[in-house]
Write an enzyme that holds these catalytic residues in place. Sequence first.
Site, PDB file in Angstrom:
ATOM      1  N   ASN A  58      -0.497  -9.678   1.256  1.00 36.80           N
ATOM      2  CA  ASN A  58      -1.675 -10.548   1.290  1.00 36.80           C
ATOM      3  C   ASN A  58      -1.422 -11.762   0.391  1.00 36.80           C
ATOM      4  OD1 ASN A  58      -4.145 -11.777   0.839  1.00 36.80           O
ATOM      5  ND2 ASN A  58      -5.296  -9.878   0.639  1.00 36.80           N
ATOM      6  N   HIS A  70      -6.151 -13.162   8.854  1.00 36.37           N
ATOM      7  CA  HIS A  70      -5.761 -13.000   7.451  1.00 36.37           C
ATOM      8  C   HIS A  70      -5.110 -11.627   7.295  1.00 36.37           C
ATOM      9  CE1 HIS A  70      -5.710 -12.752   3.210  1.00 36.37           C
ATOM     10  NE2 HIS A  70      -6.813 -12.065   3.059  1.00 36.37           N
ATOM     11  N   CYS A  79      -9.379 -16.346   0.219  1.00 30.24           N
ATOM     12  CA  CYS A  79      -8.491 -16.038   1.352  1.00 30.24           C
ATOM     13  C   CYS A  79      -8.882 -16.762   2.635  1.00 30.24           C
ATOM     14  CB  CYS A  79      -8.470 -14.537   1.612  1.00 30.24           C
ATOM     15  SG  CYS A  79      -7.996 -13.588   0.176  1.00 30.24           S
TER      16      CYS A  79
HETATM   17  O1  UT7 Z   1      -7.767 -10.665   0.665  1.00 32.15           O
HETATM   18  C1  UT7 Z   1      -8.838 -10.228  -0.098  1.00 32.15           C
HETATM   19  C2  UT7 Z   1      -9.530  -9.195   0.623  1.00 32.15           C
HETATM   20  N1  UT7 Z   1      -9.045  -7.887   0.231  1.00 32.15           N
HETATM   21  C3  UT7 Z   1      -8.974  -6.906   1.117  1.00 32.15           C
HETATM   22  O2  UT7 Z   1      -9.220  -7.089   2.279  1.00 32.15           O
HETATM   23  C4  UT7 Z   1      -8.688  -5.495   0.656  1.00 32.15           C
HETATM   24  C5  UT7 Z   1      -9.562  -4.524   1.418  1.00 32.15           C
HETATM   25  N2  UT7 Z   1      -9.390  -3.168   0.939  1.00 32.15           N
HETATM   26  C6  UT7 Z   1      -8.281  -2.443   1.165  1.00 32.15           C
HETATM   27  O3  UT7 Z   1      -7.335  -2.938   1.762  1.00 32.15           O
HETATM   28  C7  UT7 Z   1      -8.251  -1.025   0.712  1.00 32.15           C
HETATM   29  O4  UT7 Z   1      -9.534  -0.638   0.303  1.00 32.15           O
HETATM   30  C8  UT7 Z   1      -7.241  -0.774  -0.449  1.00 32.15           C
HETATM   31  C9  UT7 Z   1      -5.819  -0.922   0.069  1.00 32.15           C
HETATM   32  C10 UT7 Z   1      -7.466  -1.745  -1.580  1.00 32.15           C
HETATM   33  C11 UT7 Z   1      -7.397   0.658  -0.965  1.00 32.15           C
HETATM   34  O5  UT7 Z   1      -7.239   1.558   0.108  1.00 32.15           O
HETATM   35  P1  UT7 Z   1      -8.332   2.670   0.409  1.00 32.15           P
HETATM   36  O6  UT7 Z   1      -7.853   3.427   1.560  1.00 32.15           O
HETATM   37  O7  UT7 Z   1      -9.678   2.012   0.511  1.00 32.15           O
HETATM   38  O8  UT7 Z   1      -8.234   3.552  -0.884  1.00 32.15           O
HETATM   39  P2  UT7 Z   1      -9.407   3.991  -1.887  1.00 32.15           P
HETATM   40  O9  UT7 Z   1      -9.735   2.887  -2.807  1.00 32.15           O
HETATM   41  O10 UT7 Z   1     -10.492   4.658  -1.109  1.00 32.15           O
HETATM   42  O11 UT7 Z   1      -8.667   5.115  -2.691  1.00 32.15           O
HETATM   43  C12 UT7 Z   1      -8.266   6.363  -2.058  1.00 32.15           C
HETATM   44  C13 UT7 Z   1      -7.349   7.091  -3.027  1.00 32.15           C
HETATM   45  C14 UT7 Z   1      -7.912   7.128  -4.455  1.00 32.15           C
HETATM   46  O12 UT7 Z   1      -7.527   8.379  -5.025  1.00 32.15           O
HETATM   47  P3  UT7 Z   1      -8.581   9.600  -5.117  1.00 32.15           P
HETATM   48  O13 UT7 Z   1      -9.734   9.068  -5.907  1.00 32.15           O
HETATM   49  O14 UT7 Z   1      -8.937   9.927  -3.694  1.00 32.15           O
HETATM   50  O15 UT7 Z   1      -7.787  10.659  -5.816  1.00 32.15           O
HETATM   51  C15 UT7 Z   1      -7.175   6.033  -5.134  1.00 32.15           C
HETATM   52  O16 UT7 Z   1      -7.085   6.232  -6.525  1.00 32.15           O
HETATM   53  O17 UT7 Z   1      -6.104   6.396  -3.100  1.00 32.15           O
HETATM   54  C16 UT7 Z   1      -5.816   6.132  -4.471  1.00 32.15           C
HETATM   55  N3  UT7 Z   1      -5.050   4.912  -4.558  1.00 32.15           N
HETATM   56  C17 UT7 Z   1      -3.707   4.896  -4.506  1.00 32.15           C
HETATM   57  N4  UT7 Z   1      -2.798   5.888  -4.388  1.00 32.15           N
HETATM   58  C18 UT7 Z   1      -1.508   5.537  -4.349  1.00 32.15           C
HETATM   59  C19 UT7 Z   1      -5.514   3.635  -4.679  1.00 32.15           C
HETATM   60  N5  UT7 Z   1      -4.472   2.792  -4.708  1.00 32.15           N
HETATM   61  C20 UT7 Z   1      -3.345   3.544  -4.598  1.00 32.15           C
HETATM   62  C21 UT7 Z   1      -1.976   3.247  -4.576  1.00 32.15           C
HETATM   63  N6  UT7 Z   1      -1.082   4.265  -4.449  1.00 32.15           N
HETATM   64  N7  UT7 Z   1      -1.512   1.979  -4.662  1.00 32.15           N
END
Ligand code: UT7
Length: 308
Positions: A265, A235, A101
């Site tokens: 993204n 980004h 990225c």
């Molecule tokens: O360009 C490359 C660089 N990449 C990035 O910069 C990405 C950086 N990371 C992020 O943007 C975020 O970490 C994500 C968008 C990928 C995930 O968001 P988050 O707020 O960190 O969520 P999390 O992984 O902590 O998950 C929280 C909850 C989980 O459920 P439980 O375990 O609390 O029940 C996940 O399973 O959200 C759940 N979850 C979703 N729920 C609905 C994860 N993805 C989804 C989804 N829809 N798409």
Amino acid sequence: MYVPPHTVTNDDLSALVETNDEWIRRRVGIAERHIAVTESTAGMAAAAARNALDNAGIAAEDLDLILCATVSADNVSPSLACMVQAALGAVCPAYDINAACSAFLFLLETAAGWFARGRAKKILVVGSERMSRIVDWSDRGTCVIFGDGAGAAVLGAGDGYLDSVITVRGGDSVIKIPCSAGKSPFWQGSCEEPYIQMNGQETFKYAVNAMCGDIQTLFNRNGLTHDDLAWIVPHQANYRIIESAAKRSGIPQEKFYLNIDRVGNTSSASVPIALDELNRSGRLQRGDKIILTAFGGGLANAACLLTW
Ligand code: UT7
């Protein structure tokens, strides 16, 4: 820039994985993204490149170098840059750089080296991605955040590229896009699916630190504050990353250009797509100081200070 015309909404994705529009908008800031239906990575790159050449009033044969970046190439060889060179009918050298990225910033730094040595007067830089090919469409943690598209710029020799920071913390434990394991009858090692693996929370923390640190370095080294800047073009990975970086850096959020809601993204295409949108909207004036900043797989992050 070029993005495929087909858009996919969050509601469309909720038919594929357990997710919903409210979660994606609130946690990531995306409403829809462009997804390729027939467009190739090289085709999108060539389309963005033609738009950049038109905008610059430069003919393809006047280019001295083509530098491209992608993590979602159609082929390992020829490189994306070679395909763009052929599509444009250019005759100059062409090669790719892989820095996920952050790659557009790495292209600018490499171009600066060619200019500094007097080897080039006009360089085309392109980031193009068909991320939809390399996401696991059953993984809701990644498939909702990426989109497809390409961004390009024509660079001229001059003194507009003021400073840059490039940092790599190598390793594959946070973000990884494995290659296909192949079909060797002798291979006894691991066989991973060739799709993006990402520790979202680790990436998030790394991203905020990287963005804040790189911007601060550019401010310190150049005796600047955010008041001296017209724009920061970051980004577009997650709206909350940009919001957190703005808050922690004490920079008004309105200084950060945002289009993640419509584009998602797009990895190496993210910064040049945002830059092109900003330029075409008429909100960039000649002489404006801007910062471009990116982070991602590698882990690699970079930022640069430009006079537009
Ligand atoms: O360009 C490359 C660089 N990449 C990035 O910069 C990405 C950086 N990371 C992020 O943007 C975020 O970490 C994500 C968008 C990928 C995930 O968001 P988050 O707020 O960190 O969520 P999390 O992984 O902590 O998950 C929280 C909850 C989980 O459920 P439980 O375990 O609390 O029940 C996940 O399973 O959200 C759940 N979850 C979703 N729920 C609905 C994860 N993805 C989804 C989804 N829809 N798409």
